[in-house]
Structures are given as C-alpha cells and as structure tokens.
Design a protein around this motif. Structure first.
Motif, mmCIF file in Angstrom:
data_model
loop_
_atom_site.group_PDB
_atom_site.id
_atom_site.type_symbol
_atom_site.label_atom_id
_atom_site.label_comp_id
_atom_site.label_asym_id
_atom_site.label_seq_id
_atom_site.Cartn_x
_atom_site.Cartn_y
_atom_site.Cartn_z
ATOM 1 N N PHE A 3 0.853 -1.190 0.000
ATOM 2 C CA PHE A 3 0.000 0.000 0.000
ATOM 3 C C PHE A 3 0.888 1.239 0.000
ATOM 4 O O PHE A 3 1.430 1.606 1.036
ATOM 5 C CB PHE A 3 -0.907 -0.013 1.232
ATOM 6 N N PHE A 48 5.437 2.085 19.198
ATOM 7 C CA PHE A 48 4.319 2.218 18.254
ATOM 8 C C PHE A 48 3.811 0.821 17.872
ATOM 9 O O PHE A 48 2.612 0.557 17.883
ATOM 10 C CB PHE A 48 4.829 2.982 17.010
ATOM 11 N N ILE A 55 -3.642 -3.295 20.662
ATOM 12 C CA ILE A 55 -4.985 -3.035 20.114
ATOM 13 C C ILE A 55 -5.517 -4.300 19.436
ATOM 14 O O ILE A 55 -6.662 -4.706 19.642
ATOM 15 C CB ILE A 55 -4.958 -1.845 19.118
ATOM 16 N N CYS A 59 -8.751 -6.743 20.424
ATOM 17 C CA CYS A 59 -9.852 -7.048 19.501
ATOM 18 C C CYS A 59 -9.929 -8.535 19.169
ATOM 19 O O CYS A 59 -10.781 -8.960 18.392
ATOM 20 C CB CYS A 59 -9.687 -6.268 18.204
ATOM 21 N N TYR A 61 -7.424 -10.390 17.715
ATOM 22 C CA TYR A 61 -6.701 -10.781 16.496
ATOM 23 C C TYR A 61 -5.269 -11.180 16.830
ATOM 24 O O TYR A 61 -4.675 -10.664 17.768
ATOM 25 C CB TYR A 61 -6.665 -9.622 15.492
ATOM 26 N N GLN A 62 -4.733 -12.062 15.992
ATOM 27 C CA GLN A 62 -3.340 -12.475 16.129
ATOM 28 C C GLN A 62 -2.572 -12.003 14.904
ATOM 29 O O GLN A 62 -3.128 -11.984 13.792
ATOM 30 C CB GLN A 62 -3.250 -13.998 16.187
ATOM 31 N N ILE A 63 -1.309 -11.643 15.108
ATOM 32 C CA ILE A 63 -0.504 -11.192 13.968
ATOM 33 C C ILE A 63 0.054 -12.421 13.255
ATOM 34 O O ILE A 63 0.588 -13.321 13.890
ATOM 35 C CB ILE A 63 0.612 -10.244 14.431
ATOM 36 N N ASP A 64 -0.090 -12.413 11.935
ATOM 37 C CA ASP A 64 0.323 -13.562 11.140
ATOM 38 C C ASP A 64 1.835 -13.568 10.936
ATOM 39 O O ASP A 64 2.487 -14.584 11.091
ATOM 40 C CB ASP A 64 -0.401 -13.490 9.783
ATOM 41 N N LEU A 69 5.058 -7.118 9.571
ATOM 42 C CA LEU A 69 4.334 -5.973 10.109
ATOM 43 C C LEU A 69 5.315 -4.916 10.633
ATOM 44 O O LEU A 69 5.155 -3.717 10.363
ATOM 45 C CB LEU A 69 3.364 -6.405 11.217
ATOM 46 N N ILE A 76 6.484 3.054 7.013
ATOM 47 C CA ILE A 76 5.507 4.150 7.063
ATOM 48 C C ILE A 76 6.082 5.313 7.873
ATOM 49 O O ILE A 76 6.100 6.458 7.416
ATOM 50 C CB ILE A 76 4.160 3.670 7.674
ATOM 51 N N ARG B 55 -15.321 -11.209 7.142
ATOM 52 C CA ARG B 55 -14.117 -10.998 7.960
ATOM 53 C C ARG B 55 -13.753 -9.517 7.973
ATOM 54 O O ARG B 55 -13.422 -8.950 9.009
ATOM 55 C CB ARG B 55 -12.966 -11.828 7.368
ATOM 56 N N LYS B 58 -16.211 -7.435 10.050
ATOM 57 C CA LYS B 58 -15.970 -7.618 11.491
ATOM 58 C C LYS B 58 -14.773 -6.765 11.924
ATOM 59 O O LYS B 58 -14.821 -6.097 12.964
ATOM 60 C CB LYS B 58 -15.714 -9.099 11.792
ATOM 61 N N PHE B 59 -13.718 -6.774 11.101
ATOM 62 C CA PHE B 59 -12.516 -5.990 11.421
ATOM 63 C C PHE B 59 -12.856 -4.496 11.423
ATOM 64 O O PHE B 59 -12.451 -3.759 12.333
ATOM 65 C CB PHE B 59 -11.425 -6.299 10.385
ATOM 66 N N ASP B 62 -14.983 -3.828 14.632
ATOM 67 C CA ASP B 62 -14.358 -4.009 15.951
ATOM 68 C C ASP B 62 -13.013 -3.301 16.116
ATOM 69 O O ASP B 62 -12.705 -2.789 17.185
ATOM 70 C CB ASP B 62 -14.108 -5.504 16.230
ATOM 71 N N CYS B 63 -12.198 -3.335 15.073
ATOM 72 C CA CYS B 63 -10.810 -2.926 15.245
ATOM 73 C C CYS B 63 -10.441 -1.591 14.581
ATOM 74 O O CYS B 63 -9.669 -0.807 15.144
ATOM 75 C CB CYS B 63 -9.925 -4.051 14.709
ATOM 76 N N LEU B 66 -10.503 1.736 16.588
ATOM 77 C CA LEU B 66 -9.428 1.871 17.588
ATOM 78 C C LEU B 66 -8.096 2.223 16.912
ATOM 79 O O LEU B 66 -7.340 3.066 17.404
ATOM 80 C CB LEU B 66 -9.259 0.572 18.386
ATOM 81 N N LEU B 67 -7.828 1.579 15.769
ATOM 82 C CA LEU B 67 -6.574 1.845 15.059
ATOM 83 C C LEU B 67 -6.584 3.265 14.478
ATOM 84 O O LEU B 67 -5.572 3.963 14.502
ATOM 85 C CB LEU B 67 -6.366 0.825 13.935
ATOM 86 N N PHE B 70 -5.944 5.696 17.257
ATOM 87 C CA PHE B 70 -4.540 5.629 17.652
ATOM 88 C C PHE B 70 -3.662 6.385 16.655
ATOM 89 O O PHE B 70 -2.830 7.218 17.037
ATOM 90 C CB PHE B 70 -4.116 4.152 17.745
ATOM 91 N N TYR B 71 -3.863 6.113 15.354
ATOM 92 C CA TYR B 71 -3.032 6.738 14.320
ATOM 93 C C TYR B 71 -3.216 8.264 14.343
ATOM 94 O O TYR B 71 -2.237 9.020 14.338
ATOM 95 C CB TYR B 71 -3.412 6.165 12.949
ATOM 96 N N PHE B 98 -2.240 2.765 6.390
ATOM 97 C CA PHE B 98 -1.889 2.228 7.712
ATOM 98 C C PHE B 98 -2.834 1.077 8.094
ATOM 99 O O PHE B 98 -2.395 -0.005 8.489
ATOM 100 C CB PHE B 98 -1.957 3.372 8.732
ATOM 101 N N GLU B 100 -4.761 -0.744 6.089
ATOM 102 C CA GLU B 100 -4.607 -1.884 5.181
ATOM 103 C C GLU B 100 -3.360 -2.706 5.522
ATOM 104 O O GLU B 100 -3.366 -3.924 5.432
ATOM 105 C CB GLU B 100 -4.520 -1.428 3.719
ATOM 106 N N ILE B 102 -2.046 -3.129 8.406
ATOM 107 C CA ILE B 102 -2.316 -3.949 9.588
ATOM 108 C C ILE B 102 -3.289 -5.082 9.252
ATOM 109 O O ILE B 102 -3.066 -6.230 9.638
ATOM 110 C CB ILE B 102 -2.821 -3.073 10.752
ATOM 111 N N ILE B 106 -2.745 -9.551 9.765
ATOM 112 C CA ILE B 106 -3.376 -10.357 10.827
ATOM 113 C C ILE B 106 -3.718 -11.759 10.315
ATOM 114 O O ILE B 106 -3.933 -11.954 9.122
ATOM 115 C CB ILE B 106 -4.629 -9.689 11.448
#
Lengths: 85, 166
Positions: A3, A48, A55, A59, A61-64, A69, A76, B55, B58-59, B62-63, B66-67, B70-71, B98, B100, B102, B106
C-alpha cells in the motif's frame, strides 16, 4: 510495500542520515531524555508497534507475520518523517 | 366448516409447513457441517467472497475505529510538537494505507455461522463440488504428465562430444 504511502504536495527535505543512523538518533535533540534513557526513533517505532499489537490483541486478532508488520510500520514512519527538524 | 374451523385448519397447515421447512434446513446444516471443511468454502469463489467480506466487516466494526483513533492521535501529537516524526503527513491521508497494512498482517480467521444460519448461500458450492473435485484431479494428473515430459531430458544421457542428449 503493498500500500504505497502518499506524501502531500509539500516540499520534503531529502534524507541526510542512513536508516540505521535515523533509528539510533533521538526523536528530538532538544528533549531527548525519557526517564534515564534516550528517546530514539527506534524506541518510538518499537513502542508504536507494541501499541498496535495491544490493540489487535484487545480485539481478539493475532498477527500472522510479526516481522513483516514491523518492517511495514517502520517504512511508514520513516517515509513520513524527516531525519532533522 | 365455520370461519373458526377454517382458520384453525389454515394455521395447522402453515405450522406443518414451517416445521417441514425447519427440518429440511436442519438436515442441510448437518450435511454442510459433516461434509465440508473451511477449506472447501475457501476453495469456491462465491463462498470465499462471502467469508472474506464478513471478515473485513468484522474488522472494520471491531478494530478499525481503535486503530484510526490511535493513528490520528499519534500523528496529531507529533505534528503539534517540533519533532520531525510524521512531519510529511497531512490530513491523515495515509490512514487508509496504515489500516490496510495492519489488516493484511493479521491471521485470517473465518466464521462459517453465516452458512449454517442460511444454508442456501452454500448451494452453488455444494452443487458444483463433485465436478470441481474431478476437474482438480484431472488437472493434477495433467500437470504431473507435463512435469514428466519436461524432465524427459533427465532420463537421457548427454553426449558431450556432440553437445546434445542421446
């Protein structure tokens, strides 16, 4: 990077430091103390990233791919920052 | 039959109809649960699209808020200071980038409940399953044959004198 980061129509100062120098340099040369340690760009990036992880965890979620990341977040921040005031 | 008897009869027929429908739906749900895995749903474009869309929703619900918060707070904080962090960001134009970044990092988790609540959504997947499995097997066989044909030269001896395979 998947992106692309956009930089608005302003004059962007060219980078004067290498990525490693930027990582180790203080965020603000005037006010660089955070407790007993120096608040460097690298430390900021780590905090950061930790905040984002919290966060996501909150929510459910788990980081893949943690490494991917981290790299993308630092890209960025580095792209959107100058290395001097 | 008087008016009341008529009404009772219609109610009874409707009730029976509803029960039959419910029973049929339960059978479909059991069939889906027992015969199809998450991977089967992901292998079919239509059902994969539904799962991906769900999916993402939902993201976003829910998420993302918050992101975003924060940003924006980080960027605003550093933009209001004299530090060079985020100095090239204006009007949070990179917020989407930012989020996208994240989202793409996940671990994907899918919820099949939508198909169990409304099994008709999986109708096309179920109906085409056998054909797709057969097509997949045929393709695999063909790929193997192609691979063997490609490796044909490996079986031959190389004639160094004439610089070609014998």
């Amino acid at each position: 990077m998947e992106f692309p980061i956009r930089i608005s129509n302003r004059i962007v100062k060219p980078k004067t430091k290498t990525y490693r120098q930027w990582w180790n340099s203080p965020i603000d040369p005037e006010d660089s103390l955070c407790g007993n340690c120096i608040a460097t760009n690298g430390r900021f990036v780590k905090d950061f990233h930790n905040d984002i992880s919290s966060i996501l965890k909150k929510c459910g979620y788990q980081i893949d791919n943690e490494k991917k990341l981290k790299n993308e977040i630092v890209t960025i921040i580095y792209t959107l920052s100058n290395d001097s005031v | 039959m008087d008016h009341n008897e008529d009404k009772n009869y219609i109610d009874e027929v409707n009730k029976e109809g509803d029960e039959e429908e419910e029973e049929e739906e339960d059978t479909l749900v059991t069939y889906l649960k027992e015969n199809f895995t998450l991977q089967d749903f992901l292998n079919f474009e239509e059902t994969r699209f539904i799962l991906e869309q769900q999916r993402r929703q939902k993201f976003d619900k829910d998420c993302s808020p918050l992101l975003e918060e924060f940003y924006i707070s980080e960027v605003d904080y550093w933009n209001n200071s004299l530090c060079p962090l985020f100095i090239n960001e204006s009007n949070h134009v990179n917020l989407g980038c930012f989020i996208e970044t994240i989202y793409s990092s996940i671990k994907p988790e899918y919820d099949l409940t939508i198909f169990y609540d409304d099994p008709i959504l999986a109708k096309n997947m179920v109906e085409t399953y056998e054909t797709r499995v057969k097509e997949g097997e045929a393709k695999l066989r063909q790929d193997r044959i192609n691979e063997i044909m490609k490796q044909e030269n490996i079986m031959k001896k190389y004639d160094w004198k004439n610089k070609k395979y014998k």
